[in-house]
Design an enzyme around this catalytic site. Sequence first.
Site, PDB file in Angstrom:
ATOM      1  N   ASP A 184      23.997  -4.825 -53.526  1.00 57.62           N
ATOM      2  CA  ASP A 184      24.714  -3.373 -54.638  1.00 57.62           C
ATOM      3  C   ASP A 184      24.226  -3.767 -56.291  1.00 57.62           C
ATOM      4  O   ASP A 184      25.870  -3.906 -56.565  1.00 57.62           O
ATOM      5  CB  ASP A 184      25.857  -3.227 -53.482  1.00 57.62           C
ATOM      6  CG  ASP A 184      26.804  -1.820 -54.519  1.00 57.62           C
ATOM      7  OD1 ASP A 184      25.453  -1.081 -54.749  1.00 57.62           O
ATOM      8  OD2 ASP A 184      27.518  -1.717 -54.222  1.00 57.62           O
ATOM      9  N   CYS A 227      21.893   2.487 -57.809  1.00 60.08           N
ATOM     10  CA  CYS A 227      22.785   3.669 -58.519  1.00 60.08           C
ATOM     11  C   CYS A 227      22.295   4.114 -59.914  1.00 60.08           C
ATOM     12  O   CYS A 227      22.875   4.479 -60.905  1.00 60.08           O
ATOM     13  CB  CYS A 227      24.351   3.234 -58.410  1.00 60.08           C
ATOM     14  SG  CYS A 227      24.585   1.818 -59.835  1.00 60.08           S
ATOM     15  N   ARG A 237      30.499   1.335 -46.217  1.00 62.89           N
ATOM     16  CA  ARG A 237      31.264  -0.456 -46.117  1.00 62.89           C
ATOM     17  C   ARG A 237      30.944   0.222 -44.768  1.00 62.89           C
ATOM     18  O   ARG A 237      31.111  -1.047 -43.818  1.00 62.89           O
ATOM     19  CB  ARG A 237      32.421  -0.624 -47.554  1.00 62.89           C
ATOM     20  CG  ARG A 237      31.846  -0.821 -48.955  1.00 62.89           C
ATOM     21  CD  ARG A 237      32.989  -0.535 -48.977  1.00 62.89           C
ATOM     22  NE  ARG A 237      34.075   0.301 -49.290  1.00 62.89           N
ATOM     23  CZ  ARG A 237      33.630   0.273 -51.206  1.00 62.89           C
ATOM     24  NH1 ARG A 237      32.890   0.146 -51.409  1.00 62.89           N
ATOM     25  NH2 ARG A 237      34.846   1.793 -52.005  1.00 62.89           N
ATOM     26  N   ASP A 288      29.429 -12.856 -57.218  1.00 66.75           N
ATOM     27  CA  ASP A 288      29.664 -12.051 -58.053  1.00 66.75           C
ATOM     28  C   ASP A 288      29.350 -12.731 -60.070  1.00 66.75           C
ATOM     29  O   ASP A 288      30.050 -13.677 -59.495  1.00 66.75           O
ATOM     30  CB  ASP A 288      30.629 -10.750 -57.983  1.00 66.75           C
ATOM     31  CG  ASP A 288      31.104  -9.847 -59.224  1.00 66.75           C
ATOM     32  OD1 ASP A 288      30.016  -8.543 -58.660  1.00 66.75           O
ATOM     33  OD2 ASP A 288      30.815  -9.618 -59.886  1.00 66.75           O
ATOM     34  N   SER A 289      29.385 -12.343 -60.458  1.00 63.37           N
ATOM     35  CA  SER A 289      28.749 -12.547 -61.731  1.00 63.37           C
ATOM     36  C   SER A 289      31.328 -12.340 -62.980  1.00 63.37           C
ATOM     37  O   SER A 289      30.971 -12.800 -64.176  1.00 63.37           O
ATOM     38  CB  SER A 289      28.458 -12.370 -63.182  1.00 63.37           C
ATOM     39  OG  SER A 289      28.424 -10.556 -62.996  1.00 63.37           O
TER      40      SER A 289
HETATM   41  N1  SAH Z   1      29.666  -3.271 -53.846  1.00 66.57           N
HETATM   42  C1  SAH Z   1      30.746  -3.349 -54.433  1.00 66.57           C
HETATM   43  C2  SAH Z   1      30.649  -2.728 -55.695  1.00 66.57           C
HETATM   44  C3  SAH Z   1      29.063  -3.265 -57.132  1.00 66.57           C
HETATM   45  S1  SAH Z   1      29.585  -3.005 -58.668  1.00 66.57           S
HETATM   46  C4  SAH Z   1      31.352  -2.613 -53.847  1.00 66.57           C
HETATM   47  O1  SAH Z   1      31.796  -2.350 -52.690  1.00 66.57           O
HETATM   48  O2  SAH Z   1      33.172  -2.262 -54.622  1.00 66.57           O
HETATM   49  C5  SAH Z   1      28.775  -4.025 -59.024  1.00 66.57           C
HETATM   50  C6  SAH Z   1      29.254  -5.632 -59.812  1.00 66.57           C
HETATM   51  O3  SAH Z   1      27.975  -6.783 -60.077  1.00 66.57           O
HETATM   52  C7  SAH Z   1      29.816  -5.741 -60.167  1.00 66.57           C
HETATM   53  O4  SAH Z   1      31.507  -6.505 -59.775  1.00 66.57           O
HETATM   54  C8  SAH Z   1      28.958  -6.233 -61.352  1.00 66.57           C
HETATM   55  O5  SAH Z   1      30.462  -7.838 -61.772  1.00 66.57           O
HETATM   56  C9  SAH Z   1      28.505  -6.937 -61.097  1.00 66.57           C
HETATM   57  N2  SAH Z   1      27.422  -8.192 -61.344  1.00 66.57           N
HETATM   58  C10 SAH Z   1      26.535  -7.730 -62.456  1.00 66.57           C
HETATM   59  N3  SAH Z   1      25.654  -7.783 -62.868  1.00 66.57           N
HETATM   60  C11 SAH Z   1      25.558  -8.968 -62.338  1.00 66.57           C
HETATM   61  C12 SAH Z   1      24.707 -10.410 -61.762  1.00 66.57           C
HETATM   62  N4  SAH Z   1      23.467 -11.164 -62.365  1.00 66.57           N
HETATM   63  N5  SAH Z   1      25.260 -11.459 -61.112  1.00 66.57           N
HETATM   64  C13 SAH Z   1      26.493 -11.431 -60.097  1.00 66.57           C
HETATM   65  N6  SAH Z   1      26.982 -10.098 -59.816  1.00 66.57           N
HETATM   66  C14 SAH Z   1      26.943  -9.105 -61.441  1.00 66.57           C
END
Ligand code: SAH
Length: 401
Positions: free
Chosen positions: A305, A345, A214, A255-256
């Site tokens: 991510d 990840c 970040r 985000d979902s």
């Molecule tokens: N980049 C973030 C961490 C991401 S974790 C940080 O720096 O803190 C992964 C995220 O993806 C979660 O918040 C989850 O809610 C979201 N997610 C999972 N599947 C998804 C999808 N199909 N579309 C959108 N968001 C999704």
Amino acid sequence: MKTIRLRDGKDRSLLRRHPWVFEGSIARGSADSGETVRVEAHDGRFLAWAAYSLQSNIRVRAWSFDEAERIDASFFERRLKRAIALRERLAAGGLLASDGVRLVHGEADGLPGLVVDRYGEVLSAQFLSAGVERWREVIAQQLCAITACTRLYERSDANVRDLEGLPQRSGWLRGADEQGGSTEVVITEHGRRLGLDVALGHKTGYYLDQRDNRQRFAELVRQLGCQTVLNCYSYTGGFSVAALAGGAATVTSVDSSGPALEQARRNIGLNGQNLAACSFADADVNQYLRAALQEGRRFDAIVLDPPKFAPSAAHADRASRAYKDINRLALKLLSPGGLLLTFSCSGGINADLFHKIVAGAGLDAEVDGYLLQRLEAAPDHPTTICFPEGEYLKGLAIIRQ
Ligand code: SAH
């Protein structure tokens, strides 16, 4: 002390100090869930002291390869102190830049299945294997004693507990009544404030492993002069806050999870940043990217991510297609000269394979890019030399041609 005898030729992994033994390697022996066992080779040679799992495919997780070591409360005290001392040293050397720190990172710290994050004065822990479940009270007591934290929240509500035959559980393990039992915490990461909730957040509450990425993103947004930013899988907006700090003019967080986006909004407010420059989309990223492409939109910087698409190597094929698809879409959506930070990840997808997947995405998108930097987890999420499987987070910083 119960004994687990391995099949002939199956001792190699433990001899290399790799801590796992799979079901198929065991010739005979059994124990209760989480019980300490002596693991020996087919000819009776000592290999390790370990915790036995009744149900998991990973039947045995090693505690120690030293025959003279006893697995008792002082063993856990030594391991916890060693893990926490590393973080103290990293912090003293300026390598952590946050009061949100991973204190214990499972196998890498010689404590398979235990994850402990410290958020300011609050600890948040996951007990994910039968072995650490059995020692939970001892571990809780020592964590509080070593860190002088009085509040410890348990987040043993992960699905991997099912594989171990353990019920999911969450709640205060220590300090429930203090500070009204509030589960909200604000940490300061690279000078930026981030609110989280240890009870309602994902995992232990936050994704500390992306801390330095970040920060790198904030720097690159500034250095490359990126104006329009798209943060996909934003969770609570850590990369969005970083982008604004780097001088981005507009930031879209996708985000979902509705609650995660609400927290993202609050985090931007916490940093006194301009909410009018931000938009939030509660959507599936893949669908969002397709729609944005159809609308002819372009971005100067995109972060991808996603959650773990491949929980194990067995899922690698399907996961590869999913990674390729979002990377293809993101590469198409980037303005020429734009910046892509793309991550995986998934432990089942190594750095080389991930690079190949992104290469395939570039081919399909008919877009090439310059590989600016390879990215990995922050140093409080270490990988040890004997357990390369522990390496899970990998990323690429790419500048589109
Ligand atoms: N980049 C973030 C961490 C991401 S974790 C940080 O720096 O803190 C992964 C995220 O993806 C979660 O918040 C989850 O809610 C979201 N997610 C999972 N599947 C998804 C999808 N199909 N579309 C959108 N968001 C999704």
